[in-house]
Enzyme design. Structure first.
Site, PDB file in Angstrom:
ATOM      1  N   ARG A  29     -34.812   3.228 -38.214  1.00  0.00           N
ATOM      2  CA  ARG A  29     -34.405   4.716 -37.224  1.00  0.00           C
ATOM      3  C   ARG A  29     -34.137   4.454 -37.029  1.00  0.00           C
ATOM      4  O   ARG A  29     -32.864   3.541 -36.292  1.00  0.00           O
ATOM      5  CB  ARG A  29     -35.697   4.809 -37.187  1.00  0.00           C
ATOM      6  CG  ARG A  29     -36.914   5.148 -37.153  1.00  0.00           C
ATOM      7  CD  ARG A  29     -38.219   6.218 -36.858  1.00  0.00           C
ATOM      8  NE  ARG A  29     -39.327   5.750 -37.312  1.00  0.00           N
ATOM      9  CZ  ARG A  29     -39.781   6.562 -38.149  1.00  0.00           C
ATOM     10  NH1 ARG A  29     -39.220   7.489 -38.786  1.00  0.00           N
ATOM     11  NH2 ARG A  29     -40.801   6.527 -38.753  1.00  0.00           N
ATOM     12  N   ASP A  30     -32.837   5.706 -37.506  1.00  0.00           N
ATOM     13  CA  ASP A  30     -31.365   5.299 -36.277  1.00  0.00           C
ATOM     14  C   ASP A  30     -32.070   5.655 -34.689  1.00  0.00           C
ATOM     15  O   ASP A  30     -32.723   6.717 -34.556  1.00  0.00           O
ATOM     16  CB  ASP A  30     -30.622   6.652 -37.039  1.00  0.00           C
ATOM     17  CG  ASP A  30     -29.025   7.208 -36.435  1.00  0.00           C
ATOM     18  OD1 ASP A  30     -28.238   7.405 -37.364  1.00  0.00           O
ATOM     19  OD2 ASP A  30     -28.668   7.116 -35.110  1.00  0.00           O
ATOM     20  N   ASN A  87     -21.767   9.879 -44.709  1.00  0.00           N
ATOM     21  CA  ASN A  87     -20.009   9.752 -44.441  1.00  0.00           C
ATOM     22  C   ASN A  87     -19.605   8.944 -45.289  1.00  0.00           C
ATOM     23  O   ASN A  87     -20.055   7.334 -45.367  1.00  0.00           O
ATOM     24  CB  ASN A  87     -20.439   9.881 -42.974  1.00  0.00           C
ATOM     25  CG  ASN A  87     -21.613  10.745 -42.792  1.00  0.00           C
ATOM     26  OD1 ASN A  87     -21.644  12.600 -43.366  1.00  0.00           O
ATOM     27  ND2 ASN A  87     -21.962  10.814 -41.724  1.00  0.00           N
ATOM     28  N   VAL A  96     -20.361   3.856 -39.007  1.00  0.00           N
ATOM     29  CA  VAL A  96     -20.348   2.443 -39.103  1.00  0.00           C
ATOM     30  C   VAL A  96     -20.550   2.094 -40.354  1.00  0.00           C
ATOM     31  O   VAL A  96     -20.109   2.577 -40.637  1.00  0.00           O
ATOM     32  CB  VAL A  96     -21.941   2.097 -38.840  1.00  0.00           C
ATOM     33  CG1 VAL A  96     -22.337   1.004 -39.004  1.00  0.00           C
ATOM     34  CG2 VAL A  96     -22.564   2.486 -37.561  1.00  0.00           C
ATOM     35  N   HIS A 100     -24.604   3.699 -45.443  1.00  0.00           N
ATOM     36  CA  HIS A 100     -25.348   4.273 -45.338  1.00  0.00           C
ATOM     37  C   HIS A 100     -26.050   5.498 -45.837  1.00  0.00           C
ATOM     38  O   HIS A 100     -25.054   6.533 -46.057  1.00  0.00           O
ATOM     39  CB  HIS A 100     -25.387   3.982 -43.772  1.00  0.00           C
ATOM     40  CG  HIS A 100     -24.506   4.245 -43.441  1.00  0.00           C
ATOM     41  ND1 HIS A 100     -23.380   4.162 -42.850  1.00  0.00           N
ATOM     42  CD2 HIS A 100     -23.854   5.476 -42.161  1.00  0.00           C
ATOM     43  CE1 HIS A 100     -22.945   4.961 -41.811  1.00  0.00           C
ATOM     44  NE2 HIS A 100     -23.739   5.928 -41.586  1.00  0.00           N
ATOM     45  N   HIS A 102     -28.043   8.551 -45.350  1.00  0.00           N
ATOM     46  CA  HIS A 102     -29.077   9.322 -43.504  1.00  0.00           C
ATOM     47  C   HIS A 102     -30.112   9.928 -44.642  1.00  0.00           C
ATOM     48  O   HIS A 102     -29.496  10.670 -45.373  1.00  0.00           O
ATOM     49  CB  HIS A 102     -27.726  10.119 -43.033  1.00  0.00           C
ATOM     50  CG  HIS A 102     -27.064   9.384 -42.096  1.00  0.00           C
ATOM     51  ND1 HIS A 102     -27.333   8.960 -40.780  1.00  0.00           N
ATOM     52  CD2 HIS A 102     -25.602   9.287 -42.170  1.00  0.00           C
ATOM     53  CE1 HIS A 102     -25.999   8.869 -40.216  1.00  0.00           C
ATOM     54  NE2 HIS A 102     -25.002   9.037 -41.425  1.00  0.00           N
TER      55      HIS A 102
HETATM   56  P1  DGP Z   1     -22.465   7.644 -39.390  1.00  0.00           P
HETATM   57  O1  DGP Z   1     -21.227   8.329 -38.342  1.00  0.00           O
HETATM   58  O2  DGP Z   1     -22.379   8.017 -40.871  1.00  0.00           O
HETATM   59  O3  DGP Z   1     -21.545   6.298 -39.454  1.00  0.00           O
HETATM   60  O4  DGP Z   1     -23.256   7.128 -39.180  1.00  0.00           O
HETATM   61  C1  DGP Z   1     -24.237   6.089 -38.456  1.00  0.00           C
HETATM   62  C2  DGP Z   1     -25.408   6.264 -37.543  1.00  0.00           C
HETATM   63  O5  DGP Z   1     -25.627   4.718 -37.234  1.00  0.00           O
HETATM   64  C3  DGP Z   1     -25.171   6.970 -36.303  1.00  0.00           C
HETATM   65  O6  DGP Z   1     -25.974   7.495 -36.498  1.00  0.00           O
HETATM   66  C4  DGP Z   1     -25.757   5.672 -35.261  1.00  0.00           C
HETATM   67  C5  DGP Z   1     -26.216   5.458 -36.274  1.00  0.00           C
HETATM   68  N1  DGP Z   1     -26.355   3.880 -35.139  1.00  0.00           N
HETATM   69  C6  DGP Z   1     -24.995   3.261 -35.223  1.00  0.00           C
HETATM   70  N2  DGP Z   1     -25.219   2.121 -34.627  1.00  0.00           N
HETATM   71  C7  DGP Z   1     -26.422   1.491 -34.635  1.00  0.00           C
HETATM   72  C8  DGP Z   1     -27.534   0.471 -34.558  1.00  0.00           C
HETATM   73  O7  DGP Z   1     -27.232  -0.876 -33.432  1.00  0.00           O
HETATM   74  N3  DGP Z   1     -28.568   0.763 -34.758  1.00  0.00           N
HETATM   75  C9  DGP Z   1     -29.211   1.563 -35.090  1.00  0.00           C
HETATM   76  N4  DGP Z   1     -30.508   2.158 -35.195  1.00  0.00           N
HETATM   77  N5  DGP Z   1     -28.548   3.157 -35.817  1.00  0.00           N
HETATM   78  C10 DGP Z   1     -27.612   2.453 -35.450  1.00  0.00           C
END
Ligand code: DGP
Length: 114
Positions: A29-30, A87, A96, A100, A102
């Site tokens: 989960r985000d 993305n 990140v 990934h 979403h």
């Molecule tokens: P993007 O913007 O497409 O690179 O999405 C990165 C997503 O990753 C963003 O919605 C927040 C999530 N995220 C970043 N760091 C962490 C983490 O340490 N743990 C979790 N669960 N989500 C994270």
């Protein structure tokens, strides 16, 4: 990759609510959800972005979508629908740099994207 936060989650060296893990992908989960269901599906292997996919990765990408479909059913969002987003790069909104997918659902998504 030791400095990559998603690599650390894959390796259980950083906390996350993991909802699926196998020898190819991990889904969790985000931590900043933008919808009632917001799950990230990542390859276990460090791949920076779509730009870094290599020949031979087609099955892996297909498998990520297959896992997304299974998770959508498990989250009970499959009938109403959901959104899948990858993305890519700075202009694509990637923050990140570990590939990934979403999985977003549980609400009606706003349009237009972008
Ligand atoms: P993007 O913007 O497409 O690179 O999405 C990165 C997503 O990753 C963003 O919605 C927040 C999530 N995220 C970043 N760091 C962490 C983490 O340490 N743990 C979790 N669960 N989500 C994270």
């Amino acid at each position: 990759m030791t400095s990559c936060v998603f690599c650390k989650i894959v390796a259980s060296q950083s906390p996350a609510e993991i909802v699926h893990q196998d020898n190819r992908v991990t889904a969790f989960r985000d931590f900043q959800p933008v919808a009632p269901t917001h799950i990230l599906i990542v390859p276990n292997r460090h791949i920076e972005s779509v730009n870094n996919l290599e020949s031979g990765d087609e099955a892996l990408i297909g498998y990520m979508f297959s896992v997304a479909k299974e998770l959508a059913a498990r989250e009970n969002i499959h009938e109403n629908g959901y959104r899948l987003i990858i993305n890519t790069g700075v202009d694509g909104g990637q923050s990140v740099f570990h590939l990934h997918l979403h999985l977003l659902g549980g609400q009606h998504m706003r349009n237009p994207i972008g």
